[in-house]
Write a protein that holds these residues in place. Structure first.
Motif, PDB file in Angstrom:
ATOM      1  N   GLU A  26       0.715  -1.071   0.053  1.00  0.00           N
ATOM      2  CA  GLU A  26       0.084   0.152  -0.198  1.00  0.00           C
ATOM      3  C   GLU A  26       0.899   1.347   0.004  1.00  0.00           C
ATOM      4  O   GLU A  26       0.504   2.219  -0.789  1.00  0.00           O
ATOM      5  N   ASP A  27       1.958   1.408   0.803  1.00  0.00           N
ATOM      6  CA  ASP A  27       2.967   2.499   0.836  1.00  0.00           C
ATOM      7  C   ASP A  27       3.376   2.666  -0.562  1.00  0.00           C
ATOM      8  O   ASP A  27       3.439   3.960  -1.007  1.00  0.00           O
ATOM      9  N   TYR A  58       2.200   1.813  -3.443  1.00  0.00           N
ATOM     10  CA  TYR A  58       1.255   2.287  -4.400  1.00  0.00           C
ATOM     11  C   TYR A  58       0.661   3.584  -3.945  1.00  0.00           C
ATOM     12  O   TYR A  58       0.570   4.386  -5.066  1.00  0.00           O
ATOM     13  N   SER A  59       0.714   3.919  -2.929  1.00  0.00           N
ATOM     14  CA  SER A  59       0.288   5.388  -2.613  1.00  0.00           C
ATOM     15  C   SER A  59       1.491   6.274  -3.081  1.00  0.00           C
ATOM     16  O   SER A  59       0.895   7.606  -3.792  1.00  0.00           O
ATOM     17  N   GLY A  86       0.988   6.371  -6.946  1.00  0.00           N
ATOM     18  CA  GLY A  86      -0.233   7.001  -7.525  1.00  0.00           C
ATOM     19  C   GLY A  86      -0.237   8.319  -7.610  1.00  0.00           C
ATOM     20  O   GLY A  86      -0.925   9.008  -8.238  1.00  0.00           O
ATOM     21  N   LYS A  87       0.442   9.006  -6.719  1.00  0.00           N
ATOM     22  CA  LYS A  87       0.656  10.458  -6.671  1.00  0.00           C
ATOM     23  C   LYS A  87       1.425  11.004  -8.058  1.00  0.00           C
ATOM     24  O   LYS A  87       1.371  12.023  -8.382  1.00  0.00           O
ATOM     25  N   SER A 146      -3.398   4.781  -9.469  1.00  0.00           N
ATOM     26  CA  SER A 146      -4.179   4.971  -8.171  1.00  0.00           C
ATOM     27  C   SER A 146      -5.335   4.504  -8.229  1.00  0.00           C
ATOM     28  O   SER A 146      -6.119   4.085  -7.329  1.00  0.00           O
ATOM     29  N   ARG A 205      -8.530   1.945  -8.604  1.00  0.00           N
ATOM     30  CA  ARG A 205      -8.643   0.422  -8.271  1.00  0.00           C
ATOM     31  C   ARG A 205      -9.325  -0.252  -9.528  1.00  0.00           C
ATOM     32  O   ARG A 205     -10.302  -1.025  -9.161  1.00  0.00           O
TER      33      ARG A 205
END
Length: 319
Positions: A56-57, A59-60, A63-64, A70, A72
């Motif tokens: 998750e970290d 991806y976060s 995604g920025k 980002s 789903r």
């Protein structure tokens, strides 16, 4: 996207680089979030205490930079792979001078390198011959992922795909070249060779193609070797050694273009066992199961795990 990260975290030299902490010295202070998050993910996967790890970290952070990923929703694994490699390169790159042997290449005497270019970047050379005056020019082209055509709709081999990719092609009509010797556009013959083989070579099997104005999927069964993949037939005379590869990971795509699912097969470089990764589900599989008709991306490597990684893993097991 999970399948791509699982495969990258199974590539021995890349694992060695991140677990040994070498990446920290190359971090760009202004923009190091993605490489730091990837390094933490790699560490948690290899040395962590949990059976499952959330990306998750990472991806976060990604995604920025790339809002498309980002969402789903299902994205193309090859596009996500290139995105991750580009992002890691930008975060870890350093400028260096290289020896110039061709005066025409002087403007490229300063290059940006990173662990990504060192491991994944290869080079092709295209000999372009004017069919009118027979003059030949060479055009170099770098790659990190080699997209291969699939020459059959029923069954073929990876070698068939490679032969199709490297076969001579003729450029005519709208694809003509401008010949500087003739001064006009002319038909031309193009023949590609591999002039630099990367330590890690990734093959993208082009299963998605346009069929009657709609993009469809080729379900061709493609056989590929688990070891001793020889690329020397497609290389220049300078590429005469270190061109045999072993498979280390596979990304599979099952289903259709807009409604599919990705899984990964990864080889554990210490135990030599193969595992199937389907999100949080992990299954040990025999070598015979690594060959499937859903293979989409193939990761081959020359290098094996180095001593520092083994030492780290031994230390972790002794704690």
């Amino acid at each position: 996207m999970n399948a791509i990260l699982q495969c990258l975290c199974s590539v021995p030299p890349l694992v060695d680089y991140f677990l040994s902490g070498k990446y920290k010295a190359a971090l760009q202070k202004e923009n190091d979030d993605s490489a730091t998050a990837f390094g933490c993910l790699m560490s948690n996967m290899w040395l962590g205490e949990f059976d499952c790890v959330s990306p998750e970290d990472f991806y976060s952070v990604l995604g920025k930079r790339y809002p498309t990923f980002s969402k789903r929703t299902q994205q193309d694994a090859q596009e996500f792979l290139i995105c991750v490699l580009n992002e890691l390169h930008e975060t870890l790159k350093t400028s260096s001078k290289r020896c110039v042997t061709d005066a025409k290449a002087s403007r490229g005497s300063v290059s940006e390198t990173s662990i990504i270019t060192q491991l994944f970047e290869g080079q092709l050379g295209y000999d372009i011959t004017c069919l009118e005056c027979k003059a030949t020019t060479n055009r170099p082209e770098t790659f990190t992922v080699l997209s291969l055509p699939i020459p059959s709709k029923r069954a073929c081999s990876l070698q068939d795909c490679l032969k199709c990719f490297f076969q001579q092609d003729t450029l005519t009509w709208n694809n003509q070249i401008h010949c500087s010797w003739c001064g006009t556009k002319q038909d031309a013959a193009v023949k590609g060779t591999m002039t630099k083989a990367p330590q890690i070579i990734i093959f993208h099997l082009k299963r998605f193609e346009w069929q009657d104005k709609h993009k469809g999927k080729l379900s061709t069964a493609i056989s590929y070797p688990l070891s001793n993949l020889d690329l020397s037939p497609y290389g220049s005379p300078l590429l005469c050694k270190d061109t045999e590869y072993s498979l280390c990971a596979v990304v599979n795509h099952s289903g259709f273009l807009d409604d599919g699912h990705y899984t990964a097969f990864c080889n554990h470089s210490l135990t030599k066992n193969w595992y199937r990764f389907d999100d949080e589900q992990i299954t040990k599989i025999p070598n015979s199961s690594v060959q499937t008709d859903t293979a989409y991306l193939l990761f081959y490597t020359i290098k094996a795990f180095s001593a520092p990684i083994k030492a780290l893993l031994v230390m972790e097991n002794e704690q």
